[in-house]
Write a protein that holds these residues in place. Structure first.
Motif, PDB file in Angstrom:
ATOM      1  N   VAL A  56      -1.763   1.109   7.335  1.00 46.53           N
ATOM      2  CA  VAL A  56      -0.486   0.393   7.186  1.00 46.53           C
ATOM      3  C   VAL A  56       0.540   1.192   6.412  1.00 46.53           C
ATOM      4  O   VAL A  56       1.723   0.876   6.473  1.00 46.53           O
ATOM      5  N   ALA A  57       0.088   2.172   5.642  1.00 50.11           N
ATOM      6  CA  ALA A  57       1.002   2.898   4.756  1.00 50.11           C
ATOM      7  C   ALA A  57       1.669   4.047   5.517  1.00 50.11           C
ATOM      8  O   ALA A  57       1.028   5.052   5.843  1.00 50.11           O
ATOM      9  N   ILE A 103      -5.727   5.180  11.651  1.00 51.49           N
ATOM     10  CA  ILE A 103      -4.645   4.190  11.503  1.00 51.49           C
ATOM     11  C   ILE A 103      -4.589   3.715  10.059  1.00 51.49           C
ATOM     12  O   ILE A 103      -5.601   3.653   9.373  1.00 51.49           O
ATOM     13  N   ASN A 126     -10.927  11.993   6.310  1.00 51.68           N
ATOM     14  CA  ASN A 126     -12.136  11.706   7.093  1.00 51.68           C
ATOM     15  C   ASN A 126     -11.863  11.780   8.596  1.00 51.68           C
ATOM     16  O   ASN A 126     -12.730  12.191   9.372  1.00 51.68           O
ATOM     17  N   TRP A 174       0.819  -1.216   0.000  1.00 57.19           N
ATOM     18  CA  TRP A 174       0.000   0.000   0.000  1.00 57.19           C
ATOM     19  C   TRP A 174       0.844   1.252   0.000  1.00 57.19           C
ATOM     20  O   TRP A 174       0.453   2.275  -0.562  1.00 57.19           O
TER      21      TRP A 174
HETATM   22  N1  SAH Z   1      -9.865   5.860   3.952  1.00 57.10           N
HETATM   23  C1  SAH Z   1      -8.903   6.432   3.033  1.00 57.10           C
HETATM   24  C2  SAH Z   1      -8.117   5.403   2.253  1.00 57.10           C
HETATM   25  C3  SAH Z   1      -8.926   4.353   1.486  1.00 57.10           C
HETATM   26  S1  SAH Z   1      -7.910   3.253   0.512  1.00 57.10           S
HETATM   27  C4  SAH Z   1      -9.592   7.405   2.128  1.00 57.10           C
HETATM   28  O1  SAH Z   1     -10.822   7.488   2.141  1.00 57.10           O
HETATM   29  O2  SAH Z   1      -8.874   8.113   1.412  1.00 57.10           O
HETATM   30  C5  SAH Z   1      -7.640   1.900   1.637  1.00 57.10           C
HETATM   31  C6  SAH Z   1      -6.606   2.229   2.681  1.00 57.10           C
HETATM   32  O3  SAH Z   1      -6.482   1.108   3.540  1.00 57.10           O
HETATM   33  C7  SAH Z   1      -5.205   2.517   2.140  1.00 57.10           C
HETATM   34  O4  SAH Z   1      -4.753   3.715   2.687  1.00 57.10           O
HETATM   35  C8  SAH Z   1      -4.360   1.329   2.625  1.00 57.10           C
HETATM   36  O5  SAH Z   1      -3.035   1.701   2.907  1.00 57.10           O
HETATM   37  C9  SAH Z   1      -5.121   0.917   3.856  1.00 57.10           C
HETATM   38  N2  SAH Z   1      -4.964  -0.487   4.250  1.00 57.10           N
HETATM   39  C10 SAH Z   1      -4.983  -1.590   3.468  1.00 57.10           C
HETATM   40  N3  SAH Z   1      -4.845  -2.712   4.197  1.00 57.10           N
HETATM   41  C11 SAH Z   1      -4.715  -2.303   5.489  1.00 57.10           C
HETATM   42  C12 SAH Z   1      -4.549  -2.989   6.732  1.00 57.10           C
HETATM   43  N4  SAH Z   1      -4.481  -4.316   6.808  1.00 57.10           N
HETATM   44  N5  SAH Z   1      -4.468  -2.238   7.851  1.00 57.10           N
HETATM   45  C13 SAH Z   1      -4.558  -0.886   7.813  1.00 57.10           C
HETATM   46  N6  SAH Z   1      -4.709  -0.189   6.665  1.00 57.10           N
HETATM   47  C14 SAH Z   1      -4.794  -0.890   5.529  1.00 57.10           C
END
Ligand code: SAH
Length: 199
Positions: A68-69, A66, A52, A8
């Motif tokens: 992961v990125a 929170i 958000n 990610w």
């Molecule tokens: N909510 C944000 C991002 C949506 S995209 C928005 O509306 O802009 C999905 C997000 O989930 C990405 O930022 C990705 O890094 C994160 N993500 C994916 N798998 C994850 C995990 N296991 N734990 C935490 N975040 C995760």
């Protein structure tokens, strides 16, 4: 920490913002905030660059995001300080939320639920349940099977949402809504389900 299958961070490190990273909160969540529903201790799960989360914080919530990125979390922290909004951003795995050691009144998921395969989806729902207090609310927006084509994330049907949250959750509402996205193949919105959950 659970292994996360997709890289990610590279989505954020590439220079061009990914389709979902629109630089403002999703309209569906703005409407929830206007109704006063993003309040108390709010956790934005998979918060990306935090729009958000910052919306909730700006509406008076004690907001935590929170993701992961690491790059996304760094950007979210910078936005918070530039805008003078108090919010906490932490690198963490949505599949292991109990490791945060915190309990929340309200959960936000904008675009995370639909990234998981069936196995991870079940673990994700358990993880959400581990940090939401009894009676707490969740607002989840995911890609909908009403969105044609197969670009982007997995489409989700209403019956899958019902099945995923069958145990220990009340599904208060599943409403047709839409994501705003950075234009992709001429489209600037994508069909979504906005799910209201009660623990
Ligand atoms: N909510 C944000 C991002 C949506 S995209 C928005 O509306 O802009 C999905 C997000 O989930 C990405 O930022 C990705 O890094 C994160 N993500 C994916 N798998 C994850 C995990 N296991 N734990 C935490 N975040 C995760």
């Amino acid at each position: 920490m659970t292994t996360v299958p997709q890289d990610w961070d590279s989505a954020y490190a590439d220079g061009t913002p990914p389709p979902w990273d629109i630089g403002r909160p999703q309209p569906a969540f703005v409407r929830l905030a206007e109704r006063g529903l993003l309040s108390g201790r709010v956790l934005d799960v998979g918060c990306g660059t935090g729009e958000n989360t910052l919306l909730a914080a700006g509406s008076g919530a004690e907001a935590v995001g929170i993701d992961v990125a690491t790059t996304a979390i760094q950007r979210a922290r910078r936005k918070a300080s530039e805008r003078g909004v108090a919010a906490t951003f932490t690198v963490a795995d949505a599949l292991a939320l109990s490791e945060l050691g915190q309990v929340f009144d309200c959960l936000i998921d904008s675009g995370l639920f639909h990234v998981f395969d069936d196995d991870a989806r079940a673990r994700y729902v358990t993880s959400l349940g581990s940090v939401l207090r009894p009676g707490g609310m969740g607002y989840l927006m995911c890609f909908s099977d009403r969105e044609p084509g197969d670009w982007g994330p997995r489409r989700v049907r209403q019956d899958e949402i019902n099945a995923a949250f069958a145990d220990g959750w009340e599904i208060v509402d599943i409403a047709a809504d839409a994501f705003d996205i950075n234009p992709i193949m001429g489209a600037s919105t994508a069909q979504a389900w906005l799910v209201t959950l009660r623990r």
